[in-house]
Design an enzyme around this catalytic site. Structure first.
Site, PDB file in Angstrom:
ATOM      1  N   ARG A  41       0.830  -1.216   0.000  1.00 15.05           N
ATOM      2  CA  ARG A  41       0.000   0.000   0.000  1.00 15.05           C
ATOM      3  C   ARG A  41       0.864   1.266   0.000  1.00 15.05           C
ATOM      4  NH1 ARG A  41      -4.869  -1.947   4.072  1.00 15.05           N
ATOM      5  NH2 ARG A  41      -6.118  -2.950   2.457  1.00 15.05           N
ATOM      6  N   LYS A 198     -18.029 -18.626   3.747  1.00 18.69           N
ATOM      7  CA  LYS A 198     -19.453 -18.490   4.062  1.00 18.69           C
ATOM      8  C   LYS A 198     -20.259 -17.815   2.966  1.00 18.69           C
ATOM      9  CE  LYS A 198     -19.093 -18.382   9.101  1.00 18.69           C
ATOM     10  NZ  LYS A 198     -19.393 -17.588  10.293  1.00 18.69           N
ATOM     11  N   GLY A 351      -8.082 -10.121   0.183  1.00 13.68           N
ATOM     12  CA  GLY A 351      -6.797 -10.539   0.762  1.00 13.68           C
ATOM     13  C   GLY A 351      -6.337 -11.921   0.352  1.00 13.68           C
ATOM     14  N   GLY A 374     -12.679  -4.429   1.493  1.00 15.27           N
ATOM     15  CA  GLY A 374     -14.087  -4.129   1.742  1.00 15.27           C
ATOM     16  C   GLY A 374     -14.717  -3.303   0.637  1.00 15.27           C
TER      17      GLY A 374
END
Length: 397
Positions: A41, A198, A351, A374
């Site tokens: 980053r 999930k 990630g 996100g």
């Protein structure tokens, strides 16, 4: 997407002598000794900072780091290690300024790093007074933190509301262009890979993509839930039985459009979840009650690879198996290499996806690698990100 771009302002000479405030994403991982363990980053923020310096601007940069308590400084919340690494990469000293909200001294050609913006009271709740003070520090606000683009905070949204000029930096601009290319104007067929443990965490993404993509490849625990929805047994594999109806609805929605969710025809199973567990390839119809499905089988992987090689656009979020264990990594590796070989425009994010890309060394063969976890997921959900919304609004005057 109609937004003002910092690169255009610089090309027009409009940044010369101006105070430029860059909101970057410098939220990097550190070890217990406070040493940076991965600096992607920071390196990704360099082009914007260099662009501002080359344009003759007085440059201020800030970022969040971790989740500090507002108004309570602790040494581990400091951007000091980031300032040191930035200095190494830029070949110049980068001074770190604390308590900067009420004023910063910086001259054209100079660069200062402003301490962790999440230490400021009111940052997370986008306090208007704080945002106005930040906006008063600069002539041009540059949002270059895609990783924080889904948050409406004082340093990402409020400042963009009140600054004289608000624009997108090169990193944010590249994300916008890649996302538009992949989702707004895709070359068909459009194939999305959504994998993870999930369904519940990615159900809205699956529902949103089902309206747009030609093939929706599911993997990991999500694939197990879809296998249940298709009437297959999955033994003691990770799944969410209460979401089988939603999985069926996604399959039905895809079928209604002449599209499909390919269900695995073979899988790799083990009796225990461990790196040294013996791996067995089985037909999807032969999974025993005490089996754990930890990867897609070679037949399924080969079929998906052919679809990926024929795709026009690929969106990839998540490995399709437990790729951290070599015995259960072949499915993810096959998918990764197929994406690398495909002539499709590919965009990847998340990630675990980035870890898989690094593991197989295919960084240069992926069209665009998103830096925001996100934010990337919210885009896939079809949400309008706050950063995009305010920059579009400001571009309209």
């Amino acid at each position: 997407m109609n937004i003002l771009r910092f690169s255009d302002l610089c090309a027009q000479g409009k940044a010369r002598g101006q105070r430029v405030f860059i909101r970057a994403d410098l939220n990097v991982p550190q070890n217990d000794a406070g040493q940076i363990t991965e600096d992607t980053r920071i390196r990704a923020s360099i082009p914007c900072i260099q662009m501002a310096l080359d344009a003759g601007a007085a440059v201020m940069v800030t970022s969040h780091l971790g989740r500090p308590t507002e108004g309570e400084f602790k040494p581990e919340d400091s951007l000091a290690p980031v300032a040191a690494r930035l200095g190494e990469l830029l070949g110049r000293e980068v001074p770190l300024r604390s308590n900067w909200v009420d004023g910063v001294q910086v001259q054209p050609g100079q660069l200062v790093l402003l301490e962790n913006c999440r230490l400021n009271k009111g940052e997370k709740k986008n306090n208007p007074e704080l945002a106005k003070k930040m906006a008063a520090l600069c002539d041009i606000f540059v949002h270059d933190a895609f990783g924080a683009a889904h948050r409406a905070e004082a340093s990402t949204y409020g400042i963009a509301q009140y600054a004289k000029v608000a624009c997108a930096g090169p990193l944010l601009s590249a994300e916008i262009d890649a996302i538009s290319k992949a989702l707004a104007n895709p070359r068909r067929p459009l194939v999305a890979i959504v994998a993870g443990s999930k369904v519940s965490t990615k159900l809205t993404i699956l529902q949103s993509l089902a309206k747009n993509v030609d093939q929706l490849i599911v993997g990991g625990g999500i694939a197990n839930t879809f296998m249940l929805a298709a009437g297959l047994k999955i033994g003691k594999s990770l799944a969410e039985a209460d979401l089988v109806d939603q999985a069926r609805a996604v399959i039905k929605a895809m079928k209604a459009r002449g599209a499909e969710v390919p269900i695995p025809t073979d899988v790799v199973v083990a009796k225990t979840f461990s790196a040294d567990a013996p791996a067995t390839i089985k037909a999807a119809t032969d999974v025993a009650d005490d089996d754990l499905i930890l990867d897609i089988g070679p037949q399924t992987a080969a079929r998906l690879a052919e679809q990926l090689k024929a795709a026009g656009t690929i969106v990839w979020n998540g490995p399709v198996g437990v790729f951290e264990f070599d015995a259960f990594a072949k499915g993810t590796e096959t998918i990764a290499r197929a994406i690398a070989q495909s002539s499709a425009f590919s965009i990847a994010g998340g990630g675990d996806t980035l870890a898989a890309i690094a593991k197989y060394g295919i960084e240069k063969d992926v069209g665009y690698i998103s830096t925001g976890g996100g934010a990337f997921l919210e885009i896939l959900e079809g949400k309008q990100l706050p950063a995009f919304e305010i920059l579009e609004k400001r571009a309209q005057g």
